[in-house]
Design a protein around this motif. Structure first.
Motif, short mmCIF file in Angstrom:
data_model
loop_
_atom_site.label_atom_id
_atom_site.label_comp_id
_atom_site.label_asym_id
_atom_site.label_seq_id
_atom_site.Cartn_x
_atom_site.Cartn_y
_atom_site.Cartn_z
N ARG A 249 12.36 -5.38 -43.23
CA ARG A 249 13.00 -4.08 -43.31
C ARG A 249 14.04 -3.83 -42.25
N ARG A 250 13.67 -4.12 -41.02
CA ARG A 250 14.56 -3.72 -39.95
C ARG A 250 15.82 -4.57 -39.97
N PRO A 251 16.98 -3.93 -39.83
CA PRO A 251 18.22 -4.70 -39.80
C PRO A 251 18.19 -5.70 -38.65
N ALA A 252 18.55 -6.92 -38.93
CA ALA A 252 18.72 -7.96 -37.92
C ALA A 252 17.42 -8.42 -37.24
N ALA A 253 16.26 -8.06 -37.80
CA ALA A 253 15.00 -8.47 -37.19
C ALA A 253 14.86 -9.99 -37.19
N VAL A 254 15.25 -10.60 -38.30
CA VAL A 254 15.14 -12.06 -38.43
C VAL A 254 16.08 -12.75 -37.44
N ALA B 114 16.01 15.73 -33.51
CA ALA B 114 14.71 15.09 -33.67
C ALA B 114 14.80 14.06 -34.78
N GLY B 115 14.31 12.86 -34.53
CA GLY B 115 14.27 11.81 -35.54
C GLY B 115 13.02 12.01 -36.39
N LEU B 116 13.21 12.17 -37.69
CA LEU B 116 12.08 12.54 -38.54
C LEU B 116 11.79 11.52 -39.63
N GLY B 117 12.37 10.34 -39.52
CA GLY B 117 12.11 9.35 -40.56
C GLY B 117 12.96 8.12 -40.33
N GLU B 118 12.89 7.15 -41.23
CA GLU B 118 13.58 5.88 -41.00
C GLU B 118 14.95 5.81 -41.65
N GLY B 119 15.26 6.73 -42.56
CA GLY B 119 16.54 6.70 -43.25
C GLY B 119 17.65 7.25 -42.38
N PRO B 120 18.93 6.92 -42.72
CA PRO B 120 20.06 7.34 -41.90
C PRO B 120 20.22 8.86 -41.85
N LYS C 263 17.03 3.95 -29.63
CA LYS C 263 18.44 4.25 -29.36
C LYS C 263 19.36 3.82 -30.51
N THR C 264 19.18 2.59 -30.98
CA THR C 264 20.10 2.05 -31.99
C THR C 264 20.03 2.88 -33.27
N THR C 265 18.83 3.14 -33.73
CA THR C 265 18.65 3.93 -34.94
C THR C 265 19.23 5.33 -34.74
N THR C 266 19.00 5.90 -33.56
CA THR C 266 19.52 7.23 -33.26
C THR C 266 21.05 7.24 -33.31
N MET D 143 16.32 13.29 -47.69
CA MET D 143 16.01 13.61 -46.30
C MET D 143 14.58 14.12 -46.19
N ALA D 144 13.85 13.51 -45.27
CA ALA D 144 12.46 13.90 -45.10
C ALA D 144 12.40 15.37 -44.69
N GLY D 145 13.33 15.77 -43.83
CA GLY D 145 13.43 17.19 -43.45
C GLY D 145 12.44 17.59 -42.39
#
Lengths: 442, 305
Positions: free
Chosen positions: A138-143, B271-277, B106-109, B1-3
């Motif tokens: 799932r995670r981008p670039a994990a591999v 606040a980060g509330l899920g894995e989607g962008p 950080k990266t996801t944020t 969006m999870a919301g």
């Protein structure tokens, strides 16, 4: 690590030692303070309560109260209970028969992939053939991350093929390991923000398919009270054989370390103490307990030194010191040995009473460890071999050249030379002392 | 969006049960006060603040359960500074630096912030200044591709300061107006790594005067009291103008945010509330305190567990 807890506990002990005789009241007051220190260190509430109950029982016995050193007796009881809380004796991974499976689980950002690389490095240095298997789809670039780390520590990696499920990727890795005679397969699974049904189903599948001998939760040491919930949920849903605590090099308060064994019954197998591949250490409950109580971990320190300096080198160094033939070449060797032992502030923490050092002293040491050692090394390397053997021959022109070569100022070169001459003089004095004292036991 | 609402529904609060019991009895008695103490500690609220809240509860006993609840809510809400950041009011171009310890998100944020910036009418550019972690830049580059946002990345092992300098130049060249910088994770106690962060800031300011305009710390909601130390150390090196609490959709309750607000005055912006962008929501103080105190659904009492 554990600084706050450590200094709080030592404060309590100082008070206790002040009493000639302890009453039940003194003990109760002291234990209330200990409980508070534990709670502030993020220890799980129930774990803290049970811990205090056990220590209270042990302390209110006749043996402690009537002892001539009741304070020390309590410290000993607390030490024993801490060791128990941390898991008792040291435990390790099961690595036979080959190929032994090691499945790493954990939440996002716990440090699974870094831990996988560190474990791979440890085992490959022990002569095992290690295969790192990326099972995070799932995670981008994990591999890519796992492959890059595998290359850095010199082991093989295998990733999923297009269309693979997580379990499929695991099965492919296991098949490869059997066929090609690997000793250990490390499965790096994908993380989640939380333990949800999706993740559990995915891990179940992977677990059933590869049937690993070790199922290990990777947990950030700075996790708050959530640590226990996370460990329990993973344990109940997949079944753990142990844990690895990561990022213990910060000022983590140790709540997770003190709570997870009590909550799951699983041992802590290793702790991560830095970003570099070698920053992974075995977990010794007795030594950690001693460190928390301010007694230091001298055994651990000696072991670290032993891995960084080999015995022959040390013997040769000793002979040179005796003849006062210690030159800048030897200094360079020493410097590199110290660097191999890891960041200085990690070493200082292993000394008895380290938690009582003021923060600015520790910060100072921390600042010394990286760039300054590197700069010293650069200066030494900018000298010719002849200059390192005979530092007294370094004149103004040579000094300027060395400074240019190492990107420093002539004053920095001077400072290094002055420091070296000073230590030479000190060694000379020690030698004389040694002669004068010969035959007398210390 | 999870919301925000959906994520908070998952934020199980053991406190809810305690308050409900108190309501039934007409006022908090000693047992209830202790149950609340356990629940607050379990939500990673600092022991000092919990003591204060418990004192308040004892004082407010005569006002009944509602009064007690309101008193606690007041203290907690007052501890969180109001976020002042606004994409519309921020300078153009602007630079936002995201810092934090390893694995804080950080990266996801950064990726999610790029999305939020674009939604607010900005033209974002991502800078992957994590040159330490293997494949750190690739991770952000993949996000950028997904978001269709340009990215300037360095090589693993390269110089992070050079990356941000180039990125600041690219902002001008490519006519972008919001630079989002993803930095390498660093333990706040490692002095040399913190100094590197200073250098990175200087390099950024050299190419874009006044930058970084915002420096936000990413804080994992599952952290304990250590999160406060993280914020304190980073604040010392790179004055923080905000925080983003990540992974709040787990069962963790991020009670440390109150101490950070109080001690350092740093507002929580998102606040980060899920894995989607899209799973990044502006932080809502009232909703956060309410979720902590009232919760929804079955309270899994892991604070006492």
């Amino acid at each position: 690590m554990f600084d706050r807890l450590s200094s709080a506990l030592q404060g309590v002990f100082r008070n206790l030692r002040g009493y000639g005789r302890l009453t039940e009241r003194n003990v109760q007051d002291a234990l209330r303070e200990v409980r508070r220190a534990l709670l502030e260190a993020d220890v799980n509430y129930e774990v803290a309560r049970d811990f205090i109950a056990r220590v209270r029982e042990a302390c209110l016995g006749e043996a402690v109260l009537s002892s001539v050193t009741p304070g020390q007796q309590i410290v000993k009881r607390i030490h024993d209970e801490l060791v128990r809380l941390l898991g008792g004796s040291r435990r390790d991974f099961t690595l036979s028969p080959a190929p032994a499976g090691v499945l790493l689980l954990g939440l996002h950002g716990a440090g699974k992939t870094t831990t996988a690389a560190k474990l791979a490095r440890t085992w490959s240095r022990e002569g095992r053939r290690v295969l790192l298997a990326a099972c995070d789809l799932r995670r981008p670039a994990a591999v890519e991350q796992l492959r890059a780390l595998a290359a850095r520590v010199g082991v093989d990696a295998i990733g999923p093929e297009p269309g693979d499920t997580v379990a499929g990727a695991g099965a492919r890795a296991l098949e490869t390991a059997r066929r090609e005679g690997y000793g250990v397969v490390l499965y790096d699974s994908g993380g989640r923000f939380q333990v949800d049904p999706d993740l559990v189903a995915e891990l179940h599948d992977l677990h059933r398919t590869v049937a690993p001998a070790n199922t290990v939760l990777v947990l950030d040491a700075a996790t708050g009270r959530e640590a226990v919930a996370v460990a329990r949920t993973f344990h109940e849903s997949v079944g753990l054989t142990g844990l690895v605590l990561t990022k213990l090099d910060g000022d983590a308060r140790g709540g997770a370390a003190l709570s997870v064994h009590a909550a799951t019954g699983c041992p802590i197998l290793r702790v991560g103490t830095g970003e570099k591949p070698e920053d992974l250490e075995p977990f010794h409950p007795d030594r950690i307990a001693a460190r928390i109580l301010g007694m230091g971990d001298v055994v651990g320190l000696v072991e670290k030194a032993q891995t960084a300096f080999d015995a022959d080198q040390a013997a040769a160094m000793e002979r040179k010191l005796r003849r006062n033939a210690f030159n800048l070449d030897d200094f360079l060797d020493q410097l590199r040995g110290v660097q191999r032992m890891g960041p200085l502030e990690n070493l200082v923490e292993m000394l008895p009473g380290a938690s009582r050092l003021p923060e600015n002293v520790r910060r100072g040491l921390s600042a010394q460890s990286g760039p300054n050692l590197k700069r010293t090394e650069a200066i030494l390397l900018s000298m010719t071999p002849e200059e390192r053997r005979h530092p007294e021959r370094i004149d103004g022109r040579r000094r300027a050249r060395i400074a240019r070569g190492s990107g420093t100022r002539p004053a920095d070169v001077n400072e290094l030379l002055r420091g070296f001459r000073q230590s030479q003089r000190m060694m000379k004095r020690f030698r004389h002392m040694g002669k004068a004292l010969r035959g007398r036991p210390f | 969006m999870a919301g925000w609402a959906a994520a908070l529904r998952r934020t199980r609060a053991a406190l809810a049960g305690a308050f409900a019991r108190a309501l039934g009895r007409g006022g908090p008695d000693e047992d209830t006060v202790e149950a609340l103490e356990v629940a607050l500690l379990g939500a990673d609220v600092s022991a000092v603040l919990v003591d204060e809240l418990v004192d308040r509860l004892r004082d407010e006993r005569t006002r009944g359960a509602e009064g007690a609840r309101a008193a606690v809510a007041d203290v907690l809400a007052a501890a969180l500074p109001e976020p002042s950041f606004d994409w519309a009011a921020a300078p153009r171009p602007m630079a936002l630096l995201v810092v934090g310890v390893n694995g804080s998100g950080k990266t996801t944020t950064c990726a999610k912030l790029a999305r939020a910036a674009a939604a607010a009418g900005r033209r974002p550019l991502l800078a992957a200044a994590d040159t330490y972690r293997a494949a750190g830049a690739e991770q952000l580059a993949l996000w950028a591709e997904r978001l269709d946002c340009p990215v300037v990345a360095g090589r693993t092992g390269g110089d992070a300061a050079a990356v941000v300098f180039d990125a600041a130049a690219a902002v001008e060249a490519r006519d972008r107006d919001a630079l989002l910088v993803d930095t390498a994770g660093r333990m706040h106690t490692r002095e040399p790594l913190m100094r590197e962060l200073e250098k990175l800031q200087r390099a950024l300011a050299k190419r874009m005067p006044g930058a970084p305009h915002e420096t936000w710390i990413a804080l994992d909601a599952a952290m304990g009291q250590n999160a406060i130390a993280q914020a304190r150390f980073f604040h010392r090196v790179t004055p923080l103008t905000g925080a983003v609490v990540t992974k709040l959709d787990g069962s963790a309750r991020a009670g440390f945010l109150f101490s950070i607000g109080r001690e350092l005055g740093i507002p929580v912006c998102y606040a980060g509330l899920g894995e989607g962008p899209d799973d990044l929501a502006p932080f809502d103080r009232t909703a956060f305190v309410q979720a902590l105190l009232d919760g929804e659904g079955e309270g899994r009492s892991d604070g006492g567990g």
